[in-house]
Structures are given as structure tokens and as C-alpha cells.
Design a protein around this motif. Structure first.
Motif, mmCIF file in Angstrom:
data_model
loop_
_atom_site.group_PDB
_atom_site.id
_atom_site.type_symbol
_atom_site.label_atom_id
_atom_site.label_comp_id
_atom_site.label_asym_id
_atom_site.label_seq_id
_atom_site.Cartn_x
_atom_site.Cartn_y
_atom_site.Cartn_z
ATOM 1 N N ARG A 187 0.825 -1.214 0.000
ATOM 2 C CA ARG A 187 0.000 0.000 0.000
ATOM 3 C C ARG A 187 0.857 1.261 0.000
ATOM 4 O O ARG A 187 0.579 2.213 -0.736
ATOM 5 C CB ARG A 187 -0.927 -0.020 1.219
ATOM 6 N N GLU A 188 1.907 1.280 0.819
ATOM 7 C CA GLU A 188 2.734 2.488 0.943
ATOM 8 C C GLU A 188 3.623 2.722 -0.277
ATOM 9 O O GLU A 188 3.796 3.865 -0.709
ATOM 10 C CB GLU A 188 3.614 2.385 2.193
ATOM 11 N N ARG A 189 4.189 1.630 -0.837
ATOM 12 C CA ARG A 189 5.232 1.788 -1.845
ATOM 13 C C ARG A 189 4.745 1.601 -3.277
ATOM 14 O O ARG A 189 5.450 1.962 -4.218
ATOM 15 C CB ARG A 189 6.386 0.839 -1.525
ATOM 16 N N LEU A 190 3.538 1.067 -3.424
ATOM 17 C CA LEU A 190 2.935 0.954 -4.746
ATOM 18 C C LEU A 190 1.539 1.584 -4.779
ATOM 19 O O LEU A 190 1.234 2.383 -5.653
ATOM 20 C CB LEU A 190 2.848 -0.520 -5.173
ATOM 21 N N GLY A 191 0.716 1.215 -3.817
ATOM 22 C CA GLY A 191 -0.663 1.706 -3.820
ATOM 23 C C GLY A 191 -0.772 3.216 -3.806
ATOM 24 O O GLY A 191 -1.439 3.816 -4.667
ATOM 25 N N THR A 192 -0.127 3.858 -2.830
ATOM 26 C CA THR A 192 -0.230 5.317 -2.706
ATOM 27 C C THR A 192 0.372 6.049 -3.898
ATOM 28 O O THR A 192 -0.286 6.906 -4.502
ATOM 29 C CB THR A 192 0.405 5.795 -1.392
ATOM 30 N N PRO A 193 1.622 5.743 -4.300
ATOM 31 C CA PRO A 193 2.181 6.498 -5.432
ATOM 32 C C PRO A 193 1.474 6.242 -6.762
ATOM 33 O O PRO A 193 1.416 7.136 -7.611
ATOM 34 C CB PRO A 193 3.649 6.049 -5.491
ATOM 35 N N LEU A 194 0.907 5.049 -6.935
ATOM 36 C CA LEU A 194 0.217 4.749 -8.192
ATOM 37 C C LEU A 194 -1.261 5.115 -8.150
ATOM 38 O O LEU A 194 -1.948 5.067 -9.178
ATOM 39 C CB LEU A 194 0.356 3.263 -8.535
ATOM 40 N N GLY A 195 -1.748 5.451 -6.951
ATOM 41 C CA GLY A 195 -3.160 5.795 -6.822
ATOM 42 C C GLY A 195 -4.078 4.598 -6.999
ATOM 43 O O GLY A 195 -5.149 4.712 -7.603
ATOM 44 N N ILE A 196 -3.662 3.432 -6.476
ATOM 45 C CA ILE A 196 -4.470 2.217 -6.610
ATOM 46 C C ILE A 196 -4.766 1.633 -5.236
ATOM 47 O O ILE A 196 -4.021 1.838 -4.279
ATOM 48 C CB ILE A 196 -3.765 1.150 -7.476
ATOM 49 N N GLU A 197 -5.868 0.912 -5.155
ATOM 50 C CA GLU A 197 -6.238 0.231 -3.923
ATOM 51 C C GLU A 197 -5.589 -1.150 -3.888
ATOM 52 O O GLU A 197 -5.553 -1.856 -4.898
ATOM 53 C CB GLU A 197 -7.762 0.066 -3.846
ATOM 54 N N VAL A 198 -5.071 -1.514 -2.717
ATOM 55 C CA VAL A 198 -4.509 -2.853 -2.525
ATOM 56 C C VAL A 198 -5.255 -3.502 -1.366
ATOM 57 O O VAL A 198 -4.954 -3.230 -0.198
ATOM 58 C CB VAL A 198 -2.994 -2.811 -2.234
ATOM 59 N N PRO A 199 -6.237 -4.350 -1.643
ATOM 60 C CA PRO A 199 -6.989 -4.986 -0.566
ATOM 61 C C PRO A 199 -6.133 -5.995 0.199
ATOM 62 O O PRO A 199 -5.133 -6.506 -0.322
ATOM 63 C CB PRO A 199 -8.135 -5.706 -1.298
ATOM 64 N N ALA A 200 -6.522 -6.287 1.428
ATOM 65 C CA ALA A 200 -5.866 -7.345 2.190
ATOM 66 C C ALA A 200 -6.088 -8.680 1.490
ATOM 67 O O ALA A 200 -7.110 -8.875 0.822
ATOM 68 C CB ALA A 200 -6.416 -7.383 3.607
ATOM 69 N N TRP A 201 -5.129 -9.586 1.617
ATOM 70 C CA TRP A 201 -5.275 -10.891 0.987
ATOM 71 C C TRP A 201 -4.902 -11.991 1.991
ATOM 72 O O TRP A 201 -4.781 -11.737 3.194
ATOM 73 C CB TRP A 201 -4.481 -10.970 -0.319
ATOM 74 N N THR A 202 -4.734 -13.190 1.545
ATOM 75 C CA THR A 202 -4.523 -14.362 2.396
ATOM 76 C C THR A 202 -3.272 -14.224 3.257
ATOM 77 O O THR A 202 -2.238 -13.741 2.796
ATOM 78 C CB THR A 202 -4.395 -15.619 1.512
ATOM 79 N N ARG A 203 -3.373 -14.710 4.498
ATOM 80 C CA ARG A 203 -2.216 -14.774 5.401
ATOM 81 C C ARG A 203 -1.974 -16.213 5.839
ATOM 82 O O ARG A 203 -2.902 -17.020 5.886
ATOM 83 C CB ARG A 203 -2.427 -13.878 6.616
ATOM 84 N N ASP A 204 -0.744 -16.506 6.181
ATOM 85 C CA ASP A 204 -0.412 -17.856 6.644
ATOM 86 C C ASP A 204 -0.693 -17.990 8.143
ATOM 87 O O ASP A 204 -1.107 -17.007 8.793
ATOM 88 C CB ASP A 204 1.038 -18.206 6.291
ATOM 89 N N PRO A 205 -0.531 -19.183 8.739
ATOM 90 C CA PRO A 205 -0.850 -19.366 10.158
ATOM 91 C C PRO A 205 -0.060 -18.446 11.098
ATOM 92 O O PRO A 205 -0.510 -18.180 12.220
ATOM 93 C CB PRO A 205 -0.512 -20.840 10.406
ATOM 94 N N GLN A 206 1.112 -17.975 10.656
ATOM 95 C CA GLN A 206 1.910 -17.066 11.483
ATOM 96 C C GLN A 206 1.553 -15.604 11.230
ATOM 97 O O GLN A 206 2.116 -14.708 11.860
ATOM 98 C CB GLN A 206 3.415 -17.284 11.214
ATOM 99 N N GLY A 207 0.646 -15.356 10.315
ATOM 100 C CA GLY A 207 0.202 -13.991 10.047
ATOM 101 C C GLY A 207 0.918 -13.299 8.908
ATOM 102 O O GLY A 207 0.615 -12.134 8.611
ATOM 103 N N PHE A 208 1.848 -13.969 8.262
ATOM 104 C CA PHE A 208 2.535 -13.367 7.116
ATOM 105 C C PHE A 208 1.603 -13.386 5.901
ATOM 106 O O PHE A 208 1.000 -14.417 5.588
ATOM 107 C CB PHE A 208 3.813 -14.140 6.768
ATOM 108 N N TYR A 209 1.495 -12.237 5.224
ATOM 109 C CA TYR A 209 0.713 -12.208 3.997
ATOM 110 C C TYR A 209 1.387 -13.090 2.950
ATOM 111 O O TYR A 209 2.616 -13.175 2.871
ATOM 112 C CB TYR A 209 0.568 -10.775 3.486
ATOM 113 N N PHE A 210 0.544 -13.746 2.170
ATOM 114 C CA PHE A 210 1.006 -14.691 1.167
ATOM 115 C C PHE A 210 1.992 -13.993 0.235
ATOM 116 O O PHE A 210 1.655 -13.028 -0.443
ATOM 117 C CB PHE A 210 -0.195 -15.189 0.367
ATOM 118 N N GLY A 211 3.209 -14.484 0.192
ATOM 119 C CA GLY A 211 4.220 -13.910 -0.681
ATOM 120 C C GLY A 211 4.277 -14.630 -2.011
ATOM 121 O O GLY A 211 4.887 -15.691 -2.115
ATOM 122 N N GLY A 212 3.607 -14.073 -3.012
ATOM 123 C CA GLY A 212 3.687 -14.665 -4.336
ATOM 124 C C GLY A 212 2.408 -15.257 -4.861
ATOM 125 O O GLY A 212 2.403 -15.871 -5.932
ATOM 126 N N ASN A 213 1.290 -15.049 -4.159
ATOM 127 C CA ASN A 213 0.010 -15.550 -4.649
ATOM 128 C C ASN A 213 -1.135 -14.808 -3.958
ATOM 129 O O ASN A 213 -0.941 -14.202 -2.898
ATOM 130 C CB ASN A 213 -0.120 -17.050 -4.383
#
Length: 326
Positions: A187-213
Motif C-alpha cells: 500500500r505504501e510503496r505501490l498503492g499510494t504512489p500509483l493511486g491504486i487500492e490494494v486490498p488485504a489478501w490471504t495470510r499464513d498461520p503465522q500472520g505473514f501475507y502470502f508472498g507470491g500468490n
């Protein structure tokens, strides 16, 4: 019958009015694209001009779609920002240096020595967690640890092994190194400068957002990322991603044995000059810097898009009617 005289008159008119040729080319592309029954939406931009914006199926141009493994390409851009800001020392930084706490005590030998370059280019040397191995991986209690326990099938930095587990490890390492979740970073490094929305997506059991899908973006947002890659990391006069990072991302580091395409830092590279983010089902973020083109395509996410099948159709679309608009 199309007589020689009519052909000469039509050709002269087209030469006098390039907009006629562009319109004809766009119509050819529209017909070809809408004829692909898996395709949901397509946007094509040349320079600042949108040449085609169609959504014959699916939720439309302004609603989010699951971009599947195009997420890997977005993740690679976030890695570039972390390196530029000094949050990660560089591509040669190892996992044990960047995020040692992620490495389980029973990790496969050499897992801690994996570099950020190894991870972003899918050269971790560990058995993949995609394809037939995907289900067991995402059902595990710790996705990062599971990926790092996979049997070694190649040396670190060896050949490309397509594995979402590898990019998930990279995403978790980025979150650890920056102290921010992938959602915050996106959101900070792509969403805001590009003016796009980045919704929350899947997280793993430890709370890390899915990296790569599983990231979700609108086709319009995907197009802005394509423009960013086309224009050397710049958007609307602002350098969002370091130009050097984008340039290096568009240099082949390895090659996919499945598609035959070169692979840079998170992006596939075609012989015809396309830089491509590719997701399951036929999700595409593509840039052609030399021709000034940017493309976003969404497709039915429930149907496969193999290199010899629907993805091949999409490449033919890019290399044919789309390049014809340049």
C-alpha cells in the motif's frame, strides 16, 4: 470484390490518417481477444493513450481480480524498494542475515545461506511447493518452515524451480526486515504512489501475507504497474521504483524449463521484448518498453493456462495484434 483501385484509395487514406490504422488494429485486437473464452478483461496502453479497454466477461475493469502469481512480480518490486532503502543489504544478503528467526532448527542444509537473489529468481534448490505439492504445503502449520524443510534437488542459485513456497519465504523475510507487513509495504510503496487500492489478501498461520500468490487488483491497477515497468519505474513524473532495479529485473537470470522464457527478478522475459508477470489461469501484467506498450489481462482463475495452451494464445496476442498497435 476488393478491387486494386479501392485498395489504392484505402491505403492512401490510411497513410494520410494513421488514426485509421490504429482503429483498425484495435478492432483486430478486440476481435482476437474476445474470441478467447477464458479472457475476462484486457487493457492496452501506448504512451499515455489507452488503445483498448474491454471486459467481455468477468467482474469488469474496475473490480478486483485474483492476480495469482503476478503477485510474485509485485513482491519483487517490494524487494527492490527494501534494498534501495537499506532495509535489506542487497541481493547477496542471506536469509540467515535478513531474517534468522524464520529458519527452523531442522531446515534443509544450506537454507540459511539462500540469498535474496536465489529467492526472487526461484533458484532456492529446494523441492517446489507448487503444482501437486501445493495442497500439503498450504495445509501445514508453518508455511515458511515447511518450505525450508523441503528436500534439496539443486544447489543454491542453481536452476529455476517454480515454487510459491520460495517466494513466500522471501515475503516473510521482507516483512521481518522492514518491520512492516507485505500489505503495508504494497500500500505504501505501490498503492499510494500509483493511486491504486490494494486490498488485504490471504495470510499464513503465522500472520505473514502470502508472498507470491492471492493478491487482488483491478485490471486498471494492473495496467498502472505495467506502465511502471514500461517506464523504468516512474509513474506520473515520480520515480516509484529505482530505475536500476527495473532495468536489472528485465535482464534474464535464469530460464523456465516449462515456458522456455527467461526470468529476471520476478518477471518473465520474452524474446520479443515483453516483461511479463504471469498468474495461474491467464493473469498478465506486461510491458514492452521499446514499443511503449503496457498491457493488463485478467482471465478465468479456475482454468489452467499452460504454455502450450491458453498462455500460448495470450503470447500470440501480445506478439501479434498488440505489437501491431505500436
Amino acid at each position: 470484390m476488393f478491387s486494386r483501385r479501392r485498395f489504392i484509395v484505402a491505403s492512401a487514406g490510411a497513410l494520410a490518417a494513421p488514426s485509421v490504422l490504429r482503429a483498425q488494429g484495435a478492432e483486430t485486437l478486440r476481435e482476437a481477444a474476445t474470441g478467447l473464452d477464458q479472457l475476462h478483461a484486457i487493457l492496452v496502453q501506448r504512451g499515455d493513450e489507452t488503445l483498448l479497454a474491454e471486459a467481455p466477461r468477468g467482474p469488469g475493469l474496475g473490480r478486483v481480480a485474483n492476480i495469482k502469481s503476478c503477485s510474485k512480480s509485485v513482491l519483487a518490486l517490494l524487494l527492490g524498494t527494501a534494498i534501495e532503502r537499506g532495509e535489506v543489504a542487497g541481493l547477496d544478503a542471506t536469509l540467515s542475515e535478513v531474517a534468522p528467526d524464520l529458519i527452523p532448527s531442522d531446515a534443509t542444509e544450506g537454507a540459511g545461506d539462500l540469498t535474496m537473489s536465489d529467492l526472487v529468481t526461484l533458484r532456492a534448490g529446494l523441492e517446489g511447493t507448487s503444482g501437486g505439492n501445493y495442497g500439503a504445503w498450504v495445509r501445514s502449520r508453518n508455511w515458511v518452515a515447511y518450505a525450508l524443510r523441503q528436500p534439496r534437488v539443486a544447489p543454491n542459485g542453481g536452476w529455476m524451480i517454480y515454487s510459491t513456497g520460495t517466494t513466500h519465504v522471501l515475503g516473510a523475510a521482507l516483512a521481518t526486515a522492514t518491520g512492516k507487513s507485505l500489505l503495508q509495504l504494497a500500500r505504501e510503496r505501490l498503492g499510494t504512489p500509483l493511486g491504486i487500492e490494494v486490498p488485504a489478501w490471504t495470510r499464513d498461520p503465522q500472520g505473514f501475507y502470502f508472498g507470491g500468490n492471492e493478491m487482488a487488483l483491478t485490471p486498471e491497477a494492473m495496467l498502472r504497474i505495467a506502465v511502471l515497468m514500461r517506464d523504468g519505474g516512474a509513474w506520473d513524473g515520480t520515480q516509484v521504483i529505482a530505475r536500476d532495479w527495473v532495468t536489472r529485473s528485465q535482464e534474464g537470470q535464469t530460464r523456465s524449463r516449462w515456458s522456455g522464457l527467461d526470468y529476471g527478478y520476478g518477471w518473465f522475459l520474452s524474446p520479443s521484448g515483453w516483461t511479463i508477470g504471469r498468474g495461474y489461469g491467464g493473469q498478465i501484467i506486461a510491458a514492452q518498453p521499446e514499443r511503449g506498450l503496457a498491457v493488463a489481462i485478467t482471465s478465468d482463475p479456475t482454468r489452467p493456462a499452460r504454455s502450450a495452451g491458453y498462455f500460448g494464445d495470450l503470447m500470440a496476442l501480445l506478439d501479434g495484434p498488440v505489437l501491431g498497435l505500436a
